[in-house]
Design an enzyme around this catalytic site. Structure first.
Site, short mmCIF file in Angstrom:
data_model
loop_
_atom_site.label_atom_id
_atom_site.label_comp_id
_atom_site.label_asym_id
_atom_site.label_seq_id
_atom_site.Cartn_x
_atom_site.Cartn_y
_atom_site.Cartn_z
N LYS A 1 1.81 42.18 54.73
CA LYS A 1 1.57 41.02 55.11
C LYS A 1 2.07 41.07 56.35
CE LYS A 1 3.59 40.44 50.56
NZ LYS A 1 4.87 39.73 48.87
N TYR B 1 0.03 31.14 46.37
CA TYR B 1 0.77 31.28 45.62
C TYR B 1 0.96 30.02 44.53
CZ TYR B 1 1.99 36.17 47.74
OH TYR B 1 2.16 37.62 48.37
N THR C 1 8.40 45.87 43.60
CA THR C 1 9.01 45.19 44.25
C THR C 1 10.11 45.12 45.18
OG1 THR C 1 7.21 43.35 42.40
CG2 THR C 1 8.50 42.55 44.45
N ASN D 1 8.30 42.65 52.03
CA ASN D 1 7.72 43.94 50.87
C ASN D 1 6.30 44.58 51.40
OD1 ASN D 1 5.95 41.89 49.58
ND2 ASN D 1 6.96 42.73 47.56
N HIS E 1 1.01 42.92 49.47
CA HIS E 1 0.32 42.01 47.74
C HIS E 1 -0.41 42.63 46.71
CE1 HIS E 1 -0.84 38.90 44.93
NE2 HIS E 1 -1.68 39.15 44.99
N GLU F 1 -8.09 35.61 42.92
CA GLU F 1 -7.52 35.76 44.31
C GLU F 1 -8.67 36.44 45.94
OE1 GLU F 1 -3.01 36.59 43.17
OE2 GLU F 1 -4.62 38.79 43.70
#
Ligand code: GDP
Length: 140
Positions: A11, A51, A93, A114, A117, A128
């Site tokens: 991320k 998402y 998470t 965080n 993913h 995905e």
């Protein structure tokens, strides 16, 4: 358990801190093979589509704004039981709840930022992977 593939994202909070290599070392150290990888910068609309399942959640706008705020690294990981193995090396998470040695424990800034993913099931992994990669880009 047969060889399995899962989808992973490094991320924007992690690419910003130049952590791609450190995170990849954790993934490879856990026995996962990176069979596809590319760095890209999502638009807000692309992050929203990715998402989509979270559209009704209160953090949807914050999440998709964050995911389109900087570069990400999209990956396909392959290995025995890859989906569960990746979830294990990612950690919980919320980094405050993540186990020692996990990516989120070591690198995540917060519940939202965080660092990684990872797909949570075989069906979502397939969707995905197909959102980001063509078959020709998967080199096992
Ligand atoms: P994951 O499968 O462990 O990534 O967790 P979820 O599927 O529950 O949530 C997806 C992502 O939404 C998480 O990785 C976080 O980046 C983000 N997220 C979850 N809960 C919150 C929250 O309460 N606030 C914010 N800002 N982001 C959240």
């Amino acid at each position: 358990m047969a060889l399995q593939r899962t989808f992973s994202i490094i991320k924007p909070d992690a690419t910003e801190r130049n952590l791609t290599g450190a995170i990849n070392a954790k993934l490879e150290g856990a026995g996962l093979r990176i069979v596809a990888q590319k760095r890209l910068h999502l638009t807000k609309a692309q992050a929203e589509k990715f998402y989509e399942v979270h559209r009704e959640r209160p953090f949807y706008d914050e999440l998709t704004s964050f995911m389109s705020s900087g570069p990400i690294v999209a990956q396909v990981l392959e290995g025995e039981d890859a989906i569960a193995k990746n979830r294990e090396v990612m950690g919980a998470t919320n980094p405050a709840e993540a186990a020692e040695g996990t990516i989120r424990k070591e690198f995540a800034r917060s519940l939202g930022e965080n660092s990684v993913h990872g797909s949570d099931a075989a069906e979502t992994a397939a969707v995905e992977i197909a959102y980001f990669f063509s078959g020709l880009e998967l080199v096992g």
